[in-house]
Design a protein around this motif. Structure first.
Motif, PDB file in Angstrom:
ATOM      1  N   LEU A 115      60.450  76.094  51.203  1.00 41.85           N
ATOM      2  CA  LEU A 115      61.785  75.772  50.571  1.00 41.85           C
ATOM      3  C   LEU A 115      62.760  74.981  51.577  1.00 41.85           C
ATOM      4  O   LEU A 115      63.419  73.814  51.191  1.00 41.85           O
ATOM      5  CB  LEU A 115      62.565  77.118  50.386  1.00 41.85           C
ATOM      6  N   THR A 118      61.152  71.544  51.745  1.00 44.33           N
ATOM      7  CA  THR A 118      61.408  70.701  50.406  1.00 44.33           C
ATOM      8  C   THR A 118      62.852  70.217  50.400  1.00 44.33           C
ATOM      9  O   THR A 118      63.280  68.961  50.106  1.00 44.33           O
ATOM     10  CB  THR A 118      60.998  71.577  49.393  1.00 44.33           C
ATOM     11  N   TYR A 119      63.629  71.163  50.692  1.00 47.56           N
ATOM     12  CA  TYR A 119      65.130  70.826  50.548  1.00 47.56           C
ATOM     13  C   TYR A 119      65.667  69.615  51.520  1.00 47.56           C
ATOM     14  O   TYR A 119      66.408  68.919  51.387  1.00 47.56           O
ATOM     15  CB  TYR A 119      65.893  72.014  50.627  1.00 47.56           C
ATOM     16  N   SER A 120      65.051  69.835  52.602  1.00 48.71           N
ATOM     17  CA  SER A 120      65.380  68.980  53.747  1.00 48.71           C
ATOM     18  C   SER A 120      64.813  67.511  53.565  1.00 48.71           C
ATOM     19  O   SER A 120      65.708  66.398  53.663  1.00 48.71           O
ATOM     20  CB  SER A 120      64.810  69.312  55.156  1.00 48.71           C
ATOM     21  N   ARG A 123      67.180  66.254  50.812  1.00 49.85           N
ATOM     22  CA  ARG A 123      68.326  65.719  51.351  1.00 49.85           C
ATOM     23  C   ARG A 123      68.288  64.755  52.837  1.00 49.85           C
ATOM     24  O   ARG A 123      68.977  65.172  53.764  1.00 49.85           O
ATOM     25  CB  ARG A 123      69.127  67.000  51.736  1.00 49.85           C
ATOM     26  N   ARG A 202      58.346  68.949  55.113  1.00 49.85           N
ATOM     27  CA  ARG A 202      59.303  67.990  54.870  1.00 49.85           C
ATOM     28  C   ARG A 202      58.730  66.455  54.848  1.00 49.85           C
ATOM     29  O   ARG A 202      59.055  65.590  53.839  1.00 49.85           O
ATOM     30  CB  ARG A 202      60.424  67.830  56.207  1.00 49.85           C
TER      31      ARG A 202
END
Length: 316
Positions: A115, A118-120, A123, A202
């Motif tokens: 998670l 993926t979020y990194s 963003r 990432r």
């Protein structure tokens, strides 16, 4: 697919046999005398000679190896030199404790790392991405025992003093009987394995998001959530699975340092004790068990990679 799986299993068996040879020779090269380690310095030469004959220490190495391997194939792990207990009985509860520790670390580290990675990626070049990159780089550079010591200083001393610094054995001997004592060892292992998974997740997700098929899906007007869940995530799992497998396999070996640091009653702590006491059957069993975990986890990672990538699967 089945043929490839059989090849990987046969290769795993061959590697495990090679590891058994290396482990046996390495344990024979340990300094000191196993008979003297068992009987102590006050033992008479007659008692030492009798024990060496009982343990077959005077036999040629290939005879000792074949005897040990034959017993191992029959699931006879031998008897501990230190206390005379069967190795399987001696390590049973300790193996359960180590599995509990590794299960907790896996259940936390894998979803959190995927998670966060993926979020990194989503963003990219934002504050969260920069913070995550720096934090994971610092954690990846620190040895696990340094991470553990820092956690002890923060949570077990000073003003906080929330968690026990070392494991205190309970009456049942099971790690689940007092879950609070699992917190610091679990946190140490999570912080040791997560940085690599975050960074590879990432990088892979960024590469997938910039691919043509993802751009085409966006041009078709699909919602961003659908693009990520249906097109980006499935294609990024394959490469990440290999790194996740390597990190989970590391848990089997890295648990030795973590357990010794927190005096956790698992196979890692037992391995250190066995080496100090020249308890060869225990050392050989644990070393082979750790190697087997490496092989099994990497085999599972290969299966996940093939299942996630039809092009690779059809090419085999």
């Amino acid at each position: 697919m089945t043929r490839l799986l059989l090849k990987r299993i046969l290769l795993g068996v061959l590697i495990l046999w090679a590891v058994s040879v290396v482990v046996f020779l390495a344990t024979q090269a340990l300094p000191g005398d196993a008979a003297r380690a068992i009987l102590g310095r006050e033992a008479t030469p007659e008692r030492l000679a009798a024990l060496r004959e009982q343990l077959q220490l005077g036999e040629p190495l290939h005879v000792q190896y074949l005897s040990w391997l034959g017993n191992l194939v029959q699931l006879d792990l031998g008897t501990s030199f230190s206390n005379g207990m069967p190795v399987s009985e001696l390590l049973g509860e300790r193996l359960n404790n180590s599995l509990a520790l590794m299960l907790c670390a896996t259940a936390i580290s894998v979803p959190v790392a995927l998670l966060a990675g993926t979020y990194s990626a989503l963003r990219r070049d934002k504050a969260f991405d920069h913070t995550t990159s720096v934090l994971t780089l610092v954690l990846a550079a620190l040895p696990e025992f340094v991470v553990g010591i820092v956690l002890v200083l923060v949570f077990s001393t000073g003003a906080l003093n929330l968690l026990p610094a070392v494991y205190v054995m309970t009456e049942s001997g099971s790690a689940w009987s007092d879950p609070v004592q699992l917190v610091l060892p679990t946190m140490t292992m999570v912080l040791a394995v997560s940085p690599y998974m975050v960074r590879i997740m990432r990088a892979t997700m960024i590469e997938v998001l910039e691919s043509e098929y993802v751009q085409q899906a966006r041009l078709k007007g699909l919602p961003e959530r659908t693009v990520i869940l249906r097109h980006a995530l499935p294609n990024s799992i394959g490469p990440v699975a290999q790194v996740v497998a390597l990190q989970l396999a590391w848990l089997a070996g890295g648990v030795v340092i973590v357990e010794f640091l927190f005096r956790f009653p698992g196979i890692g702590f037992a391995l250190v004790d066995a080496v100090n006491n020249r308890d060869l059957p225990v050392v050989q069993t644990l070393a082979l068990a750790i190697a087997a975990v490496y092989i099994v986890v990497n085999l599972l990672a290969d299966l996940v990679s093939l299942a996630a990538n039809p092009k690779v699967r059809s090419a085999q």
